[in-house]
Write a protein that holds these residues in place. Structure first.
Motif, PDB file in Angstrom:
ATOM      1  N   UNK A  11       0.826  -1.208   0.000  1.00 10.47           N
ATOM      2  CA  UNK A  11       0.000   0.000   0.000  1.00 10.47           C
ATOM      3  C   UNK A  11       0.861   1.260   0.000  1.00 10.47           C
ATOM      4  N   UNK A  12       1.945   1.225   0.781  1.00 11.36           N
ATOM      5  CA  UNK A  12       2.830   2.392   0.840  1.00 11.36           C
ATOM      6  C   UNK A  12       3.551   2.593  -0.493  1.00 11.36           C
ATOM      7  N   UNK A  13       3.944   1.495  -1.131  1.00  6.88           N
ATOM      8  CA  UNK A  13       4.609   1.594  -2.438  1.00  6.88           C
ATOM      9  C   UNK A  13       3.665   2.219  -3.461  1.00  6.88           C
ATOM     10  N   UNK A  14       2.398   1.785  -3.461  1.00  7.25           N
ATOM     11  CA  UNK A  14       1.427   2.335  -4.423  1.00  7.25           C
ATOM     12  C   UNK A  14       1.178   3.812  -4.154  1.00  7.25           C
ATOM     13  N   UNK A 109      18.114   8.355   4.811  1.00  6.79           N
ATOM     14  CA  UNK A 109      19.217   7.616   5.427  1.00  6.79           C
ATOM     15  C   UNK A 109      19.982   8.500   6.414  1.00  6.79           C
ATOM     16  N   UNK A 110      20.211   9.761   6.033  1.00 10.08           N
ATOM     17  CA  UNK A 110      20.928  10.665   6.925  1.00 10.08           C
ATOM     18  C   UNK A 110      20.107  11.014   8.155  1.00 10.08           C
ATOM     19  N   UNK A 111      18.790  10.905   8.044  1.00  6.16           N
ATOM     20  CA  UNK A 111      17.914  11.218   9.179  1.00  6.16           C
ATOM     21  C   UNK A 111      17.702  10.033  10.108  1.00  6.16           C
ATOM     22  N   UNK A 316      12.604  -1.193  -4.158  1.00 10.67           N
ATOM     23  CA  UNK A 316      11.912   0.046  -3.809  1.00 10.67           C
ATOM     24  C   UNK A 316      11.329  -0.047  -2.407  1.00 10.67           C
ATOM     25  N   UNK A 317      10.773  -1.219  -2.058  1.00  7.95           N
ATOM     26  CA  UNK A 317      10.199  -1.407  -0.724  1.00  7.95           C
ATOM     27  C   UNK A 317      11.270  -1.262   0.350  1.00  7.95           C
ATOM     28  N   UNK A 318      12.459  -1.780   0.079  1.00  3.20           N
ATOM     29  CA  UNK A 318      13.548  -1.677   1.060  1.00  3.20           C
ATOM     30  C   UNK A 318      14.060  -0.242   1.176  1.00  3.20           C
ATOM     31  N   UNK A 319      14.162   0.444   0.035  1.00  2.00           N
ATOM     32  CA  UNK A 319      14.615   1.839   0.077  1.00  2.00           C
ATOM     33  C   UNK A 319      13.571   2.730   0.738  1.00  2.00           C
ATOM     34  N   UNK A 320      12.304   2.496   0.407  1.00  2.60           N
ATOM     35  CA  UNK A 320      11.226   3.311   0.962  1.00  2.60           C
ATOM     36  C   UNK A 320      11.051   3.028   2.450  1.00  2.60           C
ATOM     37  N   UNK A 321      11.405   1.798   2.866  1.00  6.66           N
ATOM     38  CA  UNK A 321      11.256   1.437   4.271  1.00  6.66           C
ATOM     39  C   UNK A 321      12.107   2.275   5.200  1.00  6.66           C
ATOM     40  N   UNK A 323      12.270   5.372   5.369  1.00  7.81           N
ATOM     41  CA  UNK A 323      11.480   6.504   5.871  1.00  7.81           C
ATOM     42  C   UNK A 323      10.506   6.097   6.971  1.00  7.81           C
ATOM     43  N   UNK A 324      10.311   4.788   7.177  1.00  4.06           N
ATOM     44  CA  UNK A 324       9.378   4.311   8.195  1.00  4.06           C
ATOM     45  C   UNK A 324      10.028   4.138   9.559  1.00  4.06           C
TER      46      UNK A 324
END
Length: 581
Positions: A11-14, A109-111, A316-321, A323-324
């Motif tokens: 859902x987050x990817x979409x 990543x820096x955050x 993409x899911x791993x990169x976007x993760x 931010x979670x």
């Protein structure tokens, strides 16, 4: 398998994909429009060929045949030009989106909270910044544009096929069950398979990095066989994960290839039967077969790129993760009232149920110099990191001016407290760049003064281009001692009122370190300094010494007071031990 950094769900990817599309509506519509025009141009040839076959059967002239051939050639040229333009616009959009995704990932990543990065280890984050970014790059650059092209082509080809006659639907629909069932079987397994593959690669990378970084420890403790066995197990896990996704492809691809043959053979046989019975013309059968054949290429590309999309989606899911990851600090908006640093009933654990600090109490007055000493593993560095606001305590509080360290925004925290450890990074760039990041507006004079404060001016001025000398990976390599001096010079420029020095001079020759610490002390006079001591002369120069043992402060007082007590600290000052503890 350790999984600290999260992975985004579908859902987050979409949602993120929709947000990206909405950010570039004009570019996306232009690309789609050009692909649609290219697809329409490609539909003319089969119909013209079918009509030509029918005309030949009925009788035609050479002039008309030449005209049809000329029209087909013209549509082919137009389609080629439109396709080139459409691909150019699609690839340009893909590069722009990829650049934005990379920037978002770097920002996220820096955050990341430092504590989270440390618990996750280097392998997971490293594999995301390298392997996953590369995979996503291929997906955005090639898979997404090619999928769009294939989808648009299939849509218009089906429309043109139906214009030939509804009867063509019968053989076309015959391939649907084969493609649908095989693709559904594949998709249900592919995402988890690629996620396991990426996680296994991250585990292997982490294990290798740990072995290389701890090579001396491995050698000293003779743990060669254990590390080799660990590496073999991780490599075997990565091999099995990749073998699983390969097995999925070897089952799915042949099934898809069989599905491609069904519509062509079916259209030819069914159309031929209808023609024999006088229900359709020979030209319609010819056009129908050509359209069915023309569908194979876009459908093949569409299904072939699904594999790449699955791999890219997992990346993409791993990169976007990233931010979670929840923030470990919540800004209260309060401003510190003064510079008093206090730790009250502090308890902290890296692993649930296993505290490494047990009810620590410590008050550091403004301008005071505290040295923390004790055996390795006692909790000195952990306490220093809590004082620097790196970690929040599990219970209790660590405050500056009455405000919790983790209640301050990072920028504000670093203006209050700074941490310098024995691990220092030299960024690729000039020496000036490495220094001015602590104070961008600093003049060359101020930069040299900061270097002089840590006894580094002499070697800095001797560099080929002075402050403009490029240092870092692939450039001029600084020695470990010079890298430490560079970090300390940044500290001078940052100008916080409280400093936490975690064995910050451990890689420098003892005499040089002592001289540098004295020079630094003159510059930092009036500031609060909490020094985690590697050598006991550091404690000798401090206002007070805190002896940390088993996660507790067991002794606290001046050097002379603690020596007189004949406790743990006094034992450390036995002859011959002062420079080795």
């Amino acid at each position: 398998m350790r999984q600290i950094l999260p992975v985004a769900d579908g859902a987050e990817i979409r949602r993120h994909a929709r947000r990206i599309a909405l950010q570039h509506p004009r570019a996306l519509l232009i690309a789609l429009g050009l692909h649609a025009l290219a697809a329409v141009s490609g539909l003319a040839a089969p119909r013209l060929i079918g009509d030509l076959v029918q005309d030949v059967q009925n009788g035609t002239t050479a002039a008309k045949v030449n005209l049809v051939i000329g029209l087909i050639a013209g549509f082919v040229v137009v389609q080629s030009l439109l396709t080139r333009w459409a691909r150019y616009r699609s690839f340009a959009l893909g590069e722009q989106v990829l650049a934005e995704l990379r920037e978002d990932f770097v920002d996220n990543a820096l955050a990341l909270p430092i504590g989270t990065v440390e618990r996750a280890g280097t392998g997971d984050l490293l594999s995301r910044t390298s392997r996953d970014v590369d995979t996503l790059s291929r997906t955005v650059r090639f898979a997404v544009p090619e999928t769009i092209i294939a989808f648009v082509t299939v849509l218009f080809s089906l429309t043109a096929t139906l214009l030939v006659g509804v009867w063509v639907l019968v053989p076309l629909l015959a391939m649907v069950p084969v493609l649908w069932l095989s693709t559904r079987w594949y998709l249900r397994r592919a995402k988890d398979g690629y996620l396991r593959e990426n996680a296994a690669y991250a585990q292997m990378t982490s294990s290798l990095a740990e072995t290389v970084e701890g090579a001396r420890t491995v050698e000293a403790l003779r743990r060669y066989d254990d590390r080799v066995r660990r590496g073999d197990d991780d490599a075997r896990g990565s091999y099995n994960a990749e073998r699983y996704t390969l097995r999925l492809r070897t089952i799915w691809f042949p099934a898809v290839e069989v599905g491609y043959l069904v519509p062509i053979v079916g259209t030819l046989l069914f159309g031929g039967w209808l023609h024999i019975n006088g229900q359709v013309t020979l030209g319609a059968v010819t056009a129908g077969v050509l359209y069915a054949n023309q569908l194979i290429d876009p459908v093949d590309r569409l299904l072939s790129w699904i594999d790449e999309l699955q791999s890219g989606g997992a990346a993409f899911a791993r990169l976007l993760g990233i931010s979670d990851v929840p923030d470990d600090r919540t800004a209260s908006g309060r401003t510190p009232d003064g510079e008093l640093v206090e730790a009250k009933d502090v308890r902290f654990s890296y692993v649930d149920g296993r505290d490494v600090l047990h009810g620590v109490e410590l008050t550091v007055q403004p301008g005071e110099r505290i040295a923390m000493v004790g055996p390795s593993g006692a909790g000195k560095s952990t306490l220093g990191r809590l004082v620097a606001g790196i970690h929040p305590p599990r219970t209790g509080s660590v405050t500056v001016g009455g405000v919790g360290m983790t209640e301050l925004p990072l920028d504000e925290l670093r203006r209050q407290v700074a941490l310098v450890t024995q691990e220092h990074h030299v960024f690729v760039g000039t020496l000036r760049d490495n220094l001015s990041m602590a104070r961008p507006a600093a003049t060359d004079t101020e930069l040299y003064d900061a270097l002089a404060a840590v006894d580094a001016r002499e070697w800095a001025e001797a560099l080929p281009e002075g402050l403009d000398t490029r240092v870092g990976s692939g450039q001029l390599a600084l020695t470990p001692a010079q890298a430490q001096q560079l970090a300390l010079a940044r500290l001078v420029l940052a100008d916080p009122h409280t400093l936490v020095l975690d064995e910050a001079t451990s890689l420098i020759d003892p005499r040089a370190a002592r001289h540098m610490e004295r020079s630094l002390a003159a510059v930092l006079e009036g500031r609060t300094v909490i020094a985690i001591a590697h050598r006991l002369y550091t404690a000798h120069d401090a206002d007070r010494v805190a002896v940390v043992e088993d996660g507790r402060i067991t002794e606290l007082g001046s050097h002379d007071e603690l020596v007189e007590r004949q406790g743990s600290y006094a034992k450390l000052w036995k002859p011959g031990t002062a420079d080795t503890q």
